[in-house]
Design a protein around this motif. Structure first.
Motif, short mmCIF file in Angstrom:
data_model
loop_
_atom_site.label_atom_id
_atom_site.label_comp_id
_atom_site.label_asym_id
_atom_site.label_seq_id
_atom_site.Cartn_x
_atom_site.Cartn_y
_atom_site.Cartn_z
N ILE A 140 36.87 94.21 24.61
CA ILE A 140 38.23 94.53 24.18
C ILE A 140 38.45 93.99 22.77
N PRO A 141 38.86 94.82 21.81
CA PRO A 141 39.07 94.34 20.43
C PRO A 141 40.18 93.30 20.37
N LYS A 142 40.02 92.34 19.48
CA LYS A 142 41.00 91.26 19.33
C LYS A 142 41.92 91.48 18.13
N VAL A 143 41.42 92.21 17.12
CA VAL A 143 42.21 92.45 15.90
C VAL A 143 43.21 93.59 16.16
N ALA A 144 44.43 93.43 15.65
CA ALA A 144 45.50 94.40 15.92
C ALA A 144 45.12 95.81 15.47
N ASP A 145 44.58 95.93 14.26
CA ASP A 145 44.22 97.26 13.76
C ASP A 145 43.09 97.87 14.58
N ALA A 146 42.18 97.04 15.05
CA ALA A 146 41.08 97.54 15.89
C ALA A 146 41.60 98.04 17.23
N LYS A 147 42.62 97.38 17.76
CA LYS A 147 43.24 97.85 19.00
C LYS A 147 43.88 99.23 18.79
N LEU A 148 44.54 99.38 17.64
CA LEU A 148 45.14 100.69 17.32
C LEU A 148 44.07 101.76 17.19
N ALA A 149 42.96 101.42 16.53
CA ALA A 149 41.88 102.39 16.36
C ALA A 149 41.34 102.84 17.71
N LEU A 150 41.18 101.90 18.64
CA LEU A 150 40.67 102.26 19.96
C LEU A 150 41.67 103.14 20.71
N GLN A 155 46.77 103.15 31.67
CA GLN A 155 46.73 101.84 32.32
C GLN A 155 45.87 100.87 31.53
N PHE A 156 44.74 101.35 31.02
CA PHE A 156 43.86 100.51 30.21
C PHE A 156 44.57 100.05 28.95
N ILE A 157 45.23 100.98 28.26
CA ILE A 157 45.90 100.63 27.01
C ILE A 157 47.03 99.65 27.25
N ALA A 158 47.84 99.91 28.30
CA ALA A 158 48.97 99.03 28.59
C ALA A 158 48.50 97.61 28.90
N LYS A 159 47.39 97.50 29.59
CA LYS A 159 46.90 96.18 29.99
C LYS A 159 46.19 95.46 28.87
N ASN A 160 45.43 96.20 28.06
CA ASN A 160 44.54 95.55 27.10
C ASN A 160 44.93 95.70 25.62
N LEU A 161 45.71 96.73 25.28
CA LEU A 161 45.99 97.00 23.88
C LEU A 161 47.46 96.86 23.50
N GLY A 162 48.34 96.75 24.48
CA GLY A 162 49.75 96.50 24.20
C GLY A 162 50.65 97.72 24.26
N LYS A 163 51.95 97.48 24.45
CA LYS A 163 52.93 98.55 24.61
C LYS A 163 53.09 99.39 23.34
N GLU A 164 53.01 98.75 22.17
CA GLU A 164 53.15 99.51 20.93
C GLU A 164 52.04 100.54 20.79
N ASN A 165 50.82 100.14 21.10
CA ASN A 165 49.70 101.07 21.02
C ASN A 165 49.77 102.13 22.13
N LEU A 166 50.38 101.78 23.25
CA LEU A 166 50.58 102.78 24.30
C LEU A 166 51.53 103.86 23.81
N ALA A 167 52.58 103.47 23.10
CA ALA A 167 53.53 104.44 22.55
C ALA A 167 52.85 105.33 21.52
N VAL A 168 51.98 104.73 20.68
CA VAL A 168 51.24 105.51 19.69
C VAL A 168 50.32 106.50 20.39
#
Length: 295
Positions: free
Chosen positions: A230-240, A257-270
């Motif tokens: 799982i990426p730790k950097v914010a931009d890398a999470k967005l890229a994934l 479900q994966f995004i909500a759990k591991n990448l955050g709500k903001e990235n889920l909305a994106v």
């Protein structure tokens, strides 16, 4: 650029000036008039790039076109459905740029564009319109997008230094070029090709990064990953998150479900926005998925 490329030229029949000259319009003007006449219900943009790289005398000719919508007084009037946009770099960004005369600078409306890695990642995750024959090809190869997003401070952009220019300057265009070479080489990366664009140090880092590439849609669907993947950097999470935008309707529930759990709500909305796009059917499907998952 020659002045006649901007404003055209005048020829004299039989070489006699007293007979009056005949104005020959420049090629861009002929093309613009044809396009505007062919579709009069549309606005057409005359885009003049690198305007600050022209000498001040040539700049003044270009500014007359932009400010007065004609090539010269009473000559070469632009169609009513034509809009003029100029673009260029400041002297701080380009050693080839000239100063813009202050009176002309003040008469223009200015829009300044800043580099933004989030915009690059979003555009990069879109299907390539330049290569429609290659199914699944994106504007930026997912490995490149993930690499740049993981190390944005080091590899996203090299600041311009006129006194000491970088041997290997990095910017979004350079990464697009590298991406194109990876696609052209069927995903195989050759060190010598990478070094020619980004230099030996960054090439080594990229090749090392490629040994543990970002998670794929298939791996996420199969649960074939660990916490270390799982990426730790914010931009890398967005890229994934953006790389998963082409999940099928059957896959989207697991992906969300994966995004909500591991990448955050903001990235889920994106992800949701990118997945739906302008597809009304997908919007309805997403609404059902969100309802069943409690958003």
């Amino acid at each position: 650029i020659l002045p006649e490329d901007v404003i055209g030229k005048t020829i004299y029949p039989n070489g006699v000036a007293e007979n009056g000259g005949v104005w020959i319009p420049p090629a861009w003007y002929v093309d613009l008039c044809k396009k505007c006449q062919k579709t009069p219900d549309k606005q057409h943009v005359l885009f003049i790039d690198e305007v600050t790289n022209a000498r001040e005398t040539t700049q003044s000719l270009i500014y007359h076109i932009a400010l007065n919508k004609s090539i010269a007084q009473g000559v070469g009037k632009l169609p009513d459905n034509a809009v003029v946009v100029l673009a260029g770099n400041s002297k701080e960004e380009s050693g080839a740029a000239y100063n813009m005369p202050a009176p002309l600078f003040r008469r223009l409306s200015h829009v300044y564009l800043d580099l933004n890695i989030q915009d690059l990642l979003e555009w990069g995750s879109e299907q390539s319109k330049s290569h429609p024959e290659e199914k699944g090809r994106l504007n930026i190869h997912p490995l490149i997008a993930s690499f740049v997003a993981t190390y944005p401070d080091k590899v996203f952009y090299t600041e311009y230094d006129e006194d000491n220019p970088a041997t290997f300057a990095l910017d979004p265009r350079k990464w697009e070029k590298v991406s194109d070479k990876i696609y052209a080489n069927k995903g195989v990366m050759r060190r010598e090709i990478l070094e020619a664009d980004v230099g030996p140090e960054i090439a080594t880092s990229l090749l090392q990064y490629a040994k543990n590439p970002p998670l794929s849609l298939e791996e996420i669907m199969e649960g074939a990953y660990t916490e270390n993947d799982i990426p730790k950097v914010a931009d890398a999470k967005l890229a994934l998150a953006l790389s998963l935008r082409y999940a099928t309707p059957k896959q989207v529930g697991v992906v969300r479900q994966f995004i909500a759990k591991n990448l955050g709500k903001e990235n889920l909305a994106v992800f949701d926005s990118a997945w739906v796009g302008k597809d009304d059917m997908k919007a309805l499907m997403l609404a059902k998925v969100q309802a069943s998952a409690g958003r």
